[in-house]
Design a protein around this motif. Sequence first.
Motif, PDB file in Angstrom:
ATOM      1  N   GLU A 372       0.827  -1.204   0.000  1.00  0.00           N
ATOM      2  CA  GLU A 372       0.000   0.000   0.000  1.00  0.00           C
ATOM      3  C   GLU A 372       0.863   1.257   0.000  1.00  0.00           C
ATOM      4  OE1 GLU A 372      -3.940  -1.697   2.399  1.00  0.00           O
ATOM      5  OE2 GLU A 372      -2.250  -0.811   3.494  1.00  0.00           O
ATOM      6  N   LEU A 373       1.945   1.232   0.776  1.00  0.00           N
ATOM      7  CA  LEU A 373       2.851   2.373   0.809  1.00  0.00           C
ATOM      8  C   LEU A 373       3.499   2.574  -0.553  1.00  0.00           C
ATOM      9  CD1 LEU A 373       4.384   4.613   2.244  1.00  0.00           C
ATOM     10  CD2 LEU A 373       6.026   2.899   3.050  1.00  0.00           C
ATOM     11  N   ASN A 393      13.127   8.334  -3.314  1.00  0.00           N
ATOM     12  CA  ASN A 393      14.397   8.663  -2.671  1.00  0.00           C
ATOM     13  C   ASN A 393      14.290   9.959  -1.874  1.00  0.00           C
ATOM     14  OD1 ASN A 393      15.577   6.385  -3.761  1.00  0.00           O
ATOM     15  ND2 ASN A 393      16.526   7.480  -5.470  1.00  0.00           N
ATOM     16  N   HIS A 394      13.591  10.948  -2.441  1.00  0.00           N
ATOM     17  CA  HIS A 394      13.411  12.228  -1.753  1.00  0.00           C
ATOM     18  C   HIS A 394      12.614  12.027  -0.464  1.00  0.00           C
ATOM     19  CE1 HIS A 394      12.823  16.582  -1.309  1.00  0.00           C
ATOM     20  NE2 HIS A 394      11.583  16.290  -0.982  1.00  0.00           N
ATOM     21  N   ASN A 399      12.820  12.049   5.388  1.00  0.00           N
ATOM     22  CA  ASN A 399      12.004  11.444   6.447  1.00  0.00           C
ATOM     23  C   ASN A 399      10.516  11.791   6.312  1.00  0.00           C
ATOM     24  OD1 ASN A 399      11.731   9.817   8.756  1.00  0.00           O
ATOM     25  ND2 ASN A 399      11.757  11.600  10.120  1.00  0.00           N
ATOM     26  N   HIS A 400      10.010  11.746   5.067  1.00  0.00           N
ATOM     27  CA  HIS A 400       8.590  12.017   4.832  1.00  0.00           C
ATOM     28  C   HIS A 400       7.744  10.739   4.799  1.00  0.00           C
ATOM     29  CE1 HIS A 400       9.248  16.190   4.372  1.00  0.00           C
ATOM     30  NE2 HIS A 400       9.840  16.147   3.191  1.00  0.00           N
ATOM     31  N   VAL A 405       2.593   7.450   5.316  1.00  0.00           N
ATOM     32  CA  VAL A 405       1.846   6.399   6.030  1.00  0.00           C
ATOM     33  C   VAL A 405       0.586   6.989   6.659  1.00  0.00           C
ATOM     34  CG1 VAL A 405       1.912   4.822   7.998  1.00  0.00           C
ATOM     35  CG2 VAL A 405       3.870   4.955   6.443  1.00  0.00           C
ATOM     36  N   GLN A 406       0.723   8.176   7.254  1.00  0.00           N
ATOM     37  CA  GLN A 406      -0.428   8.820   7.885  1.00  0.00           C
ATOM     38  C   GLN A 406      -1.473   9.187   6.843  1.00  0.00           C
ATOM     39  OE1 GLN A 406      -0.746   8.518  10.825  1.00  0.00           O
ATOM     40  NE2 GLN A 406      -1.730  10.202  11.905  1.00  0.00           N
ATOM     41  N   GLU A 407      -1.036   9.631   5.666  1.00  0.00           N
ATOM     42  CA  GLU A 407      -1.982   9.937   4.596  1.00  0.00           C
ATOM     43  C   GLU A 407      -2.805   8.700   4.232  1.00  0.00           C
ATOM     44  OE1 GLU A 407      -0.271  11.617   1.119  1.00  0.00           O
ATOM     45  OE2 GLU A 407       0.408  13.445   2.107  1.00  0.00           O
TER      46      GLU A 407
END
Length: 475
Positions: A372-373, A393-394, A399-400, A405-407
Amino acid sequence: MKSAVETLSPTRAKLTVEVPFEELKPSLDKAYKTIAQQINVPGFRRGKVPPMVIDRQVGRGAILDQAINDALPQLYIQALQDNDLQPLAQPEIEVTRIEDNQSLEFTAEVDVKPEIELPAYDDLTAEVEDVTVSDDEVEEQVQALRERFATLVDVDRAAADGDFVVIDLVAQQDGATVDGAELTGMSYKVGRGGMLDGLDEALAGMTAEEEKTFSSQLVGGDLVGQDVEVRVKVSKVQEQELPELDDEFAQLASEFDTVEELTADVRERLGRGKRLEQAAAARDAVLEAFLERVDVPLPETVVTDELNSRRSNIEQQLAYAGIPLEKYLEDEGQTEEEFEADLERRVRDAVVAQLLLDEVATKEELGVSQDELQEHLLRRAQQSGEDPQAFINHMLEHNHIPEMVQEIRRGKALAQLVESATVTDASGNVLDLKNLRPDGTIGEPVDESADPEAPENSAEPAAGDSEPTTAAARL
């Protein structure tokens, strides 16, 4: 370490933290090692200067400051965890007491996630518009397809709306040609609009080899919004000849053998696009109904930060498009006050929705799989027009990934709300909304009767045959 929390408001807390001096020892040792590498003391090798000598050289206070600055972030995080607080912004930290070799005390004021009592959400209802495809809409799409296969024929008459003209164009200010505002041999459809104010009016009625000058304002470049003189010369006037709408055209423009099959496919594609739009409208309506059931206090600093971020993003997009804010507001029929009020309302709704959907995701124990990610990251890369691997990569480097995951969790929570709600169209028909993707976006309804192995014959994509993008989808 001991900590206590004082509730200043439903969305703001004050932590008071007392730290025994021995817990600062790792940071003190680190500070001494760092400074030992930075100073030169006769009789000692660099990096081997004893602490007591460093104290004499740079002062014990400087060592304490560096050690405390190093230790504070982790001490603050530990205090948040000990008191089960979820921060929503950066804290205001103040060191209130330092007693060398005894203790450290500091306070931290921070906006925190308010306590939310979730309302019931298994009986939500909403209504959306019917899905209808008119004959005029089908005809418009078929006409657009014919225009794609049209030919241009030179005509010896004045240009009119719908004609194509080949033009040379130059913009000048104070007699000097504006950099980047000179075009030669450009084909332009009269009446299309969107290029220069006054251009269509100037071209209407012009014939080949005729030249005309008019005043306008540039919509891009360094002189955006400034008055210029535009000289346009027509070298050709051309008429569009459309192919006959017959079976031969259907075979040329699509994979279908007859006009009837082509038209039916266009109608189906329009309907499918409208069903997707209807599902997106249902999603927004269900979320709105859910938000109306609870009053969530919001920290003003969080609202202000998000408001400033969105305003800045809009301004950047307008600047990139070369559209002044005043022109945008005029096109939208809004005053600046109305624009600001509408933007603030949307920001507040979005922040509340995020908080509520986080609570639903936690209550329902919604997780995120690796697949899913991966799918979400690829979709986001596609939406932004970036190379998928570069985008991923960005996200990793900055660290986004936790945000991604929260989205997805919020999207899955919203999907669960929609699928458990009763949504009807204006005719009273209950809609089946089981086609929401794990990230909350709308997918195609599944046709269980279709043969999954059969290839899909289709004409060109019809208008509306794309995934709708709404505010809820961006939560």
